[in-house]
Design a protein around this motif. Structure first.
Motif, PDB file in Angstrom:
ATOM      1  N   GLY A   1      44.626  31.313  29.112  1.00 49.77           N
ATOM      2  CA  GLY A   1      44.744  32.246  27.990  1.00 49.77           C
ATOM      3  C   GLY A   1      43.440  32.938  27.664  1.00 49.77           C
ATOM      4  O   GLY A   1      43.309  33.575  26.614  1.00 49.77           O
ATOM      5  N   ALA A   2      42.438  32.836  28.549  1.00 51.74           N
ATOM      6  CA  ALA A   2      41.123  33.400  28.266  1.00 51.74           C
ATOM      7  C   ALA A   2      40.446  33.872  29.547  1.00 51.74           C
ATOM      8  O   ALA A   2      40.754  33.402  30.646  1.00 51.74           O
ATOM      9  CB  ALA A   2      40.247  32.354  27.581  1.00 51.74           C
ATOM     10  N   LEU A   3      39.513  34.815  29.388  1.00 52.91           N
ATOM     11  CA  LEU A   3      38.865  35.441  30.540  1.00 52.91           C
ATOM     12  C   LEU A   3      37.532  36.034  30.104  1.00 52.91           C
ATOM     13  O   LEU A   3      37.430  36.595  29.007  1.00 52.91           O
ATOM     14  CB  LEU A   3      39.773  36.558  31.053  1.00 52.91           C
ATOM     15  CG  LEU A   3      39.536  37.186  32.410  1.00 52.91           C
ATOM     16  CD1 LEU A   3      39.764  36.158  33.530  1.00 52.91           C
ATOM     17  CD2 LEU A   3      40.503  38.360  32.616  1.00 52.91           C
ATOM     18  N   PHE A   4      36.504  35.905  30.937  1.00 54.67           N
ATOM     19  CA  PHE A   4      35.251  36.633  30.725  1.00 54.67           C
ATOM     20  C   PHE A   4      35.266  37.860  31.627  1.00 54.67           C
ATOM     21  O   PHE A   4      35.696  37.780  32.782  1.00 54.67           O
ATOM     22  CB  PHE A   4      34.030  35.773  31.076  1.00 54.67           C
ATOM     23  CG  PHE A   4      33.829  34.596  30.165  1.00 54.67           C
ATOM     24  CD1 PHE A   4      33.818  34.762  28.784  1.00 54.67           C
ATOM     25  CD2 PHE A   4      33.630  33.322  30.685  1.00 54.67           C
ATOM     26  CE1 PHE A   4      33.626  33.669  27.942  1.00 54.67           C
ATOM     27  CE2 PHE A   4      33.430  32.229  29.854  1.00 54.67           C
ATOM     28  CZ  PHE A   4      33.435  32.411  28.476  1.00 54.67           C
ATOM     29  N   VAL A   5      34.807  38.974  31.094  1.00 54.59           N
ATOM     30  CA  VAL A   5      34.829  40.235  31.844  1.00 54.59           C
ATOM     31  C   VAL A   5      33.466  40.911  31.757  1.00 54.59           C
ATOM     32  O   VAL A   5      32.848  40.927  30.689  1.00 54.59           O
ATOM     33  CB  VAL A   5      35.905  41.196  31.274  1.00 54.59           C
ATOM     34  CG1 VAL A   5      35.791  42.573  31.898  1.00 54.59           C
ATOM     35  CG2 VAL A   5      37.296  40.642  31.520  1.00 54.59           C
ATOM     36  N   LYS A   6      33.020  41.454  32.885  1.00 60.93           N
ATOM     37  CA  LYS A   6      31.813  42.279  32.886  1.00 60.93           C
ATOM     38  C   LYS A   6      32.260  43.722  33.127  1.00 60.93           C
ATOM     39  O   LYS A   6      32.910  44.008  34.135  1.00 60.93           O
ATOM     40  CB  LYS A   6      30.867  41.814  33.993  1.00 60.93           C
ATOM     41  CG  LYS A   6      29.468  42.418  33.897  1.00 60.93           C
ATOM     42  CD  LYS A   6      28.511  41.753  34.870  1.00 60.93           C
ATOM     43  CE  LYS A   6      27.991  40.448  34.315  1.00 60.93           C
ATOM     44  NZ  LYS A   6      26.876  39.895  35.105  1.00 60.93           N
ATOM     45  N   ASP A   7      31.946  44.607  32.181  1.00 62.49           N
ATOM     46  CA  ASP A   7      32.344  46.012  32.288  1.00 62.49           C
ATOM     47  C   ASP A   7      31.096  46.869  32.108  1.00 62.49           C
ATOM     48  O   ASP A   7      30.444  46.812  31.057  1.00 62.49           O
ATOM     49  CB  ASP A   7      33.378  46.351  31.206  1.00 62.49           C
ATOM     50  CG  ASP A   7      34.014  47.721  31.409  1.00 62.49           C
ATOM     51  OD1 ASP A   7      33.295  48.665  31.804  1.00 62.49           O
ATOM     52  OD2 ASP A   7      35.234  47.857  31.173  1.00 62.49           O
ATOM     53  N   PRO A   8      30.727  47.658  33.135  1.00 65.46           N
ATOM     54  CA  PRO A   8      29.487  48.446  33.057  1.00 65.46           C
ATOM     55  C   PRO A   8      29.491  49.472  31.932  1.00 65.46           C
ATOM     56  O   PRO A   8      28.444  49.986  31.546  1.00 65.46           O
ATOM     57  CB  PRO A   8      29.416  49.131  34.435  1.00 65.46           C
ATOM     58  CG  PRO A   8      30.838  49.176  34.916  1.00 65.46           C
ATOM     59  CD  PRO A   8      31.482  47.932  34.376  1.00 65.46           C
ATOM     60  N   ARG A   9      30.664  49.744  31.358  1.00 62.81           N
ATOM     61  CA  ARG A   9      30.756  50.736  30.272  1.00 62.81           C
ATOM     62  C   ARG A   9      30.424  50.132  28.911  1.00 62.81           C
ATOM     63  O   ARG A   9      30.248  50.858  27.927  1.00 62.81           O
ATOM     64  CB  ARG A   9      32.174  51.322  30.244  1.00 62.81           C
ATOM     65  CG  ARG A   9      32.533  52.057  31.532  1.00 62.81           C
ATOM     66  CD  ARG A   9      34.028  52.352  31.604  1.00 62.81           C
ATOM     67  NE  ARG A   9      34.848  51.144  31.692  1.00 62.81           N
ATOM     68  CZ  ARG A   9      36.169  51.135  31.839  1.00 62.81           C
ATOM     69  NH1 ARG A   9      36.804  52.296  31.907  1.00 62.81           N
ATOM     70  NH2 ARG A   9      36.838  50.010  31.914  1.00 62.81           N
ATOM     71  N   CYS A  10      30.333  48.805  28.831  1.00 61.52           N
ATOM     72  CA  CYS A  10      30.076  48.113  27.556  1.00 61.52           C
ATOM     73  C   CYS A  10      28.724  47.407  27.633  1.00 61.52           C
ATOM     74  O   CYS A  10      28.597  46.388  28.312  1.00 61.52           O
ATOM     75  CB  CYS A  10      31.176  47.086  27.281  1.00 61.52           C
ATOM     76  SG  CYS A  10      32.838  47.777  27.215  1.00 61.52           S
TER      77      CYS A  10
ATOM     78  N   SER B   1      38.856  50.427  26.663  1.00 60.88           N
ATOM     79  CA  SER B   1      38.933  50.771  28.093  1.00 60.88           C
ATOM     80  C   SER B   1      38.844  49.514  28.954  1.00 60.88           C
ATOM     81  O   SER B   1      39.492  49.422  30.006  1.00 60.88           O
ATOM     82  CB  SER B   1      37.828  51.769  28.467  1.00 60.88           C
ATOM     83  OG  SER B   1      36.550  51.205  28.277  1.00 60.88           O
ATOM     84  N   ALA B   2      38.084  48.516  28.492  1.00 59.28           N
ATOM     85  CA  ALA B   2      38.015  47.242  29.228  1.00 59.28           C
ATOM     86  C   ALA B   2      39.352  46.512  29.154  1.00 59.28           C
ATOM     87  O   ALA B   2      39.817  45.938  30.145  1.00 59.28           O
ATOM     88  CB  ALA B   2      36.895  46.370  28.656  1.00 59.28           C
ATOM     89  N   VAL B   3      39.989  46.537  27.991  1.00 58.29           N
ATOM     90  CA  VAL B   3      41.307  45.908  27.822  1.00 58.29           C
ATOM     91  C   VAL B   3      42.331  46.552  28.758  1.00 58.29           C
ATOM     92  O   VAL B   3      43.106  45.853  29.433  1.00 58.29           O
ATOM     93  CB  VAL B   3      41.797  46.033  26.359  1.00 58.29           C
ATOM     94  CG1 VAL B   3      43.296  45.743  26.260  1.00 58.29           C
ATOM     95  CG2 VAL B   3      41.036  45.080  25.454  1.00 58.29           C
ATOM     96  N   GLU B   4      42.334  47.885  28.806  1.00 59.47           N
ATOM     97  CA  GLU B   4      43.307  48.584  29.659  1.00 59.47           C
ATOM     98  C   GLU B   4      43.110  48.228  31.127  1.00 59.47           C
ATOM     99  O   GLU B   4      44.081  48.082  31.881  1.00 59.47           O
ATOM    100  CB  GLU B   4      43.178  50.097  29.442  1.00 59.47           C
ATOM    101  CG  GLU B   4      43.710  50.537  28.080  1.00 59.47           C
ATOM    102  CD  GLU B   4      43.348  51.967  27.719  1.00 59.47           C
ATOM    103  OE1 GLU B   4      43.965  52.510  26.790  1.00 59.47           O
ATOM    104  OE2 GLU B   4      42.433  52.543  28.352  1.00 59.47           O
ATOM    105  N   ALA B   5      41.849  48.079  31.544  1.00 58.46           N
ATOM    106  CA  ALA B   5      41.568  47.697  32.930  1.00 58.46           C
ATOM    107  C   ALA B   5      42.142  46.314  33.236  1.00 58.46           C
ATOM    108  O   ALA B   5      42.820  46.116  34.246  1.00 58.46           O
ATOM    109  CB  ALA B   5      40.053  47.712  33.171  1.00 58.46           C
TER     110      ALA B   5
END
Length: 361
Positions: free
Chosen positions: A44-53, A173-177
């Protein structure tokens, strides 16, 4: 189980900043999408790296919100909108009741967990303040106007709108990805989730906890609960205190890696996957590590408000929520009957005492 980091950088075009999975899925990308869906289902959880944030974006946003939450309560109450179920503007502390306190069965199950995995049992309404700011376009017509109302801008904050929109759109935008990758991983058309999110009542909802006044170990700022929305995302906080529960009932203290975002599943994702992705349970409390961070911040003369850069992504209010694709044949599908997302949301807000227009049946 360790929560992995999913790096979105390879799929974000450097020139446009657009996330793109167009074309034929290669085996490597299919593997990443499968990992996203598997981890969301298992933990139910995830770490994300997004260059836009970036950390700079977050710092600009957090600094402004610290100044806002430090304002007198009388000022902040000017931005409260009870007739909009506090889904717009300020939500005062001491108002929202944790779902586990409102639903006895939820607290009963929590008390049945092994001692080390039990939440701090809430005894009353949450101490946290919130500010709700709509992100993205609203529908031109809706039967749920109260969930899709206009912005409220507090006086004395000239860069408020630009700062909120800039950070909110980046988080969205990170959520949509992630939503697109998860859909592929779950064996659904890639726009299955993002099409439902279009024109949704997404809320950038910074949460403020006054550690200067409520910094004692064991204090509960946000009692044991799940989120009502689709996916929740935020950057790392300056103060620890967020605990989550995995599907197996294990309690995990969240330590967001530097430069990463944290994503947790909400009830709406659970609904459209017929329970394959269960809504992630969590709490925000004052721990020993929080107390240490308070001491460090005090020495450095920094703000003692714990601010989280939370964004709640949500399915469009007028969209019908129901198990999608092959999930419609799930043996658990009957637990998730078709319902307007807005209607579901209003009922949930009633349970946690934020909806004044509906009474519980």
């Amino acid at each position: 189980m360790e929560i992995p980091v999913i790096d979105l950088t390879p799929y974000v075009e450097a020139s446009s900043g657009e996330f793109c999975l167009d074309g034929v899925l290669n085996p490597e990308l299919e593997k990443v999408c499968s990992e996203v869906s598997r981890v969301l289902a298992d933990t139910g959880a995830l770490f994300v790296k997004d260059p836009r944030c970036s950390a700079e974006d977050d710092e600009r946003f957090i600094s402004m919100m610290e100044k806002y939450f430090e304002m007198p309560d009388e000022f902040k109450l000017l931005q409260a909108r009870p007739h909009h179920h506090y889904q717009n503007g300020a939500t005062p502390g001491g108002l929202e009741v944790p779902r586990s306190l409102a639903v006895p069965d939820m607290l009963k199950k929590a008390k049945e967990l092994p001692k080390e995995h039990q939440p701090l049992m809430p005894t009353g309404a949450d101490l946290k303040w919130r500010y709700m700011w709509r992100i993205g376009p609203r529908p031109s017509t809706t039967r749920f106007q109260d969930l899709n109302s206009d912005h409220i801008i507090p006086e004395g904050f000239p860069v408020w709108e630009a700062t909120m929109d800039s950070w909110g759109y980046k988080l969205m935008s990170a959520v949509e990805a992630v939503a697109e990758m998860a859909a592929i991983g779950f064996g659904l058309p890639k726009d299955s989730f993002t099409s439902l999110l279009k024109n949704g009542p997404h809320l950038l909802s910074p949460t403020g906890g006054d550690l200067g006044s409520h910094g004692k170990e064991g204090t509960v700022f946000a009692g044991y609960h799940y989120d009502l929305n689709f996916l929740t995302i935020h950057y790392r906080s300056k103060f620890p205190g967020l605990n989550i529960w995995l599907k197996n009932g294990k309690k995990v203290e969240v330590k967001v890696p530097e430069g990463c975002l944290f994503i947790q599943t909400g009830k709406q994702l659970e609904w459209v996957t017929a329970g394959e992705c269960m809504a992630g349970l969590h709490e925000v409390v004052v721990t020993k590590r929080t107390v240490d961070a308070i001491k460090e911040a005090s020495k450095a003369n920094r703000s003692l408000w714990r601010v989280s850069s939370t964004l709640f992504s949500a399915i469009a209010s007028d969209a019908v929520m129901q198990p999608l694709g092959h999930y419609a044949k799930s043996p658990l599908a009957h637990k998730y009957p078709p319902v307007y997302a807005g209607e579901y949301f209003q009922k949930e807000l009633t349970v946690i005492k934020l909806n004044e227009n509906l009474k519980e049946h």
